[in-house]
Design an enzyme around this catalytic site. Structure first.
Site, short mmCIF file in Angstrom:
data_model
loop_
_atom_site.label_atom_id
_atom_site.label_comp_id
_atom_site.label_asym_id
_atom_site.label_seq_id
_atom_site.Cartn_x
_atom_site.Cartn_y
_atom_site.Cartn_z
CE1 TYR A 216 -3.01 6.06 13.07
CE2 TYR A 216 -4.54 4.39 12.49
CZ TYR A 216 -3.12 4.91 12.36
OH TYR A 216 -2.25 4.35 11.67
CD GLU B 52 -3.48 3.10 8.35
OE1 GLU B 52 -3.64 3.04 9.56
OE2 GLU B 52 -2.26 3.55 7.91
CD GLN C 69 -7.29 -3.15 18.63
OE1 GLN C 69 -6.35 -3.56 19.44
NE2 GLN C 69 -7.88 -2.27 18.70
CB THR C 70 -3.66 -6.60 12.86
OG1 THR C 70 -4.80 -6.99 13.48
CG2 THR C 70 -2.87 -7.76 12.03
CG ASP D 183 0.10 4.54 15.39
OD1 ASP D 183 1.15 5.16 15.86
OD2 ASP D 183 0.35 3.64 14.40
N GLY E 17 -9.24 -11.80 13.88
CA GLY E 17 -9.75 -11.02 15.26
C GLY E 17 -10.43 -9.95 15.11
CE1 TYR E 18 -9.99 -6.16 20.05
CE2 TYR E 18 -8.18 -7.21 18.87
CZ TYR E 18 -8.64 -6.64 19.80
OH TYR E 18 -8.10 -6.77 21.08
CD1 TRP F 114 0.33 0.88 3.23
CD2 TRP F 114 0.03 -1.41 3.14
NE1 TRP F 114 0.72 0.16 4.49
CE2 TRP F 114 0.47 -1.00 4.46
CE3 TRP F 114 -0.44 -2.80 2.87
CZ2 TRP F 114 0.82 -2.13 5.27
CZ3 TRP F 114 0.06 -3.78 3.89
CH2 TRP F 114 0.59 -3.36 4.92
NE ARG F 115 5.09 2.50 4.38
CZ ARG F 115 5.85 1.98 5.47
NH1 ARG F 115 6.78 1.03 5.13
NH2 ARG F 115 5.48 2.15 6.65
#
Ligand code: SF4
Length: 352
Positions: A118, A35, A40-41, A136, A79-80, A22-23
């Site tokens: 954020y 993002e 959380q990862t 962050d 997760g999440y 993504w850069r």
């Protein structure tokens, strides 16, 4: 001093930045996707998920049109899960409210579900080079150490102070690079434990280093109490099929599939009659019971027992029976997925 920090940071970034998909081409859709995945990862874990998503849904329209269960399946293991549901919802918001074009201002980006201040700052700066400083976990660590902030970062007053310093430090000539440099610097150089300050280009202006307080900064309030939960999963098999159900969205693993669950406050095995009294099933034979080792989530410890049962025909329409061979197509919590990797679904025998 601010100017020194900016310049050293930029030089360090040019030399040390990781090559990330993504850069190389910071399209808003891919920046947003990365993002959300990286909330959380860690990058190492998130990268393969980013690649899977970018391949399955190369544009936002594809993601919006996808079935939510398919998106959750692709997300499995990360997760999440509310992040995956929000991702899908927001893709549809972009299609319906922004005519399919990813919003380009901080305020509009903030309207997308799952996007907080954020993430809006990250997308608007990285993809559109707008002057919004990101804060962050990595940036918090870098700023608190550089400026020797020893108050708890759980306090909103401290966070305000950090945001103000991040705003001041922001290189408005190139916010995209500056923000990525700050985050990368926290991830690779100013790491949580034992950063190698000897090789740090910012050591000459770092107050925590000068004061010998690096290991105590950032300061966090005591950890919140962990919650122990006791899950009893019923693997009820009839004629090549197994009962599954979908979890609600207001608890962990929202929207994922699992076996019928009894949750109580004990790790002790339940008796067959207790199992039968909780679900409209009639047990032909109890094949195996297993206790799994504790499954650790961020704030919860899950203690799970699995009961392998052969049951009589099921007449209740509310119970969802699926072919055993199709089970792998459903998005399952990591706990169950790993259990099935290690145990035969029918007999419950350990595979290893
Ligand atoms: S000197 Fe050490 S603590 Fe200070 S910014 Fe560099 S790595 Fe972080």
């Amino acid at each position: 001093m601010i100017e020194v920090m900016r310049n050293e940071l930029s030089k360090w970034y040019q030399k040390h930045k990781r090559t990330l998909p993504w850069r190389s081409e910071p399209q808003p859709y891919f920046v947003w996707l990365s993002e959300i995945i990286l909330q959380q990862t860690r990058v190492e874990q998130g990268l393969s998920y980013f690649n899977k998503f970018a391949e399955a849904y190369p544009n936002i329209e594809g993601l919006a049109k996808a079935d939510l269960d398919e998106v959750l399946k692709l997300w499995q293991g990360l997760g999440y899960y509310s992040r995956a549901r929000n991702l899908h919802f927001a893709a549809n918001q972009v299609m319906n409210e922004f005519e399919g074009k990813f919003p380009s201002t901080y305020d509009d980006i903030l309207k997308l579900k799952g996007v907080g201040s954020y993430t809006a700052a990250a997308i608007s700066s990285i993809a559109y080079n707008q002057p919004h400083a990101v804060v962050d976990g990595n940036v918090i660590r870098v700023i608190t150490r550089l400026f020797g902030i020893s108050e708890s970062v759980n306090q909103s007053a401290t966070l305000k102070k950090i945001q103000a310093l991040a705003d001041e430090l922001l290189n408005e000539l190139n916010p995209s690079e500056h923000n990525q440099a700050m985050m990368e610097f926290g991830a690779l150089q100013c790491v949580p434990k034992n950063p190698n300050c000897e090789v740090c280009p910012l050591a000459i202006v770092c107050l925590a280093r000068a004061n010998g307080t690096v290991s105590g900064i950032p300061l966090k309030d005591k950890k919140i109490k962990r919650r122990a939960r006791y899950f009893h999963y019923i693997i009820a098999i009839n004629n090549g099929k197994v009962i599954i159900s979908q979890r609600g969205t207001n608890d962990i693993w929202g929207g994922l599939f699992e076996f019928p669950l009894i949750e109580n406050d004990s790790v002790d095995f339940l008796t067959p009659s207790q199992l039968e009294s909780s679900f409209p099933i009639s047990i032909k034979s109890l094949l195996k019971v297993h206790s799994e080792k504790k499954h650790v989530l961020s704030h919860q410890d899950i203690h799970a027992n699995f009961y392998h049962l052969e049951i009589d025909n099921v007449n209740d329409e509310k119970l969802n029976l699926v072919a055993l061979s199709d089970l792998h197509t459903f998005a399952l919590p990591r706990l169950i997925d790993r259990y099935l990797e290690n145990h035969d679904l029918i007999s419950g025998e350990n595979r290893h």
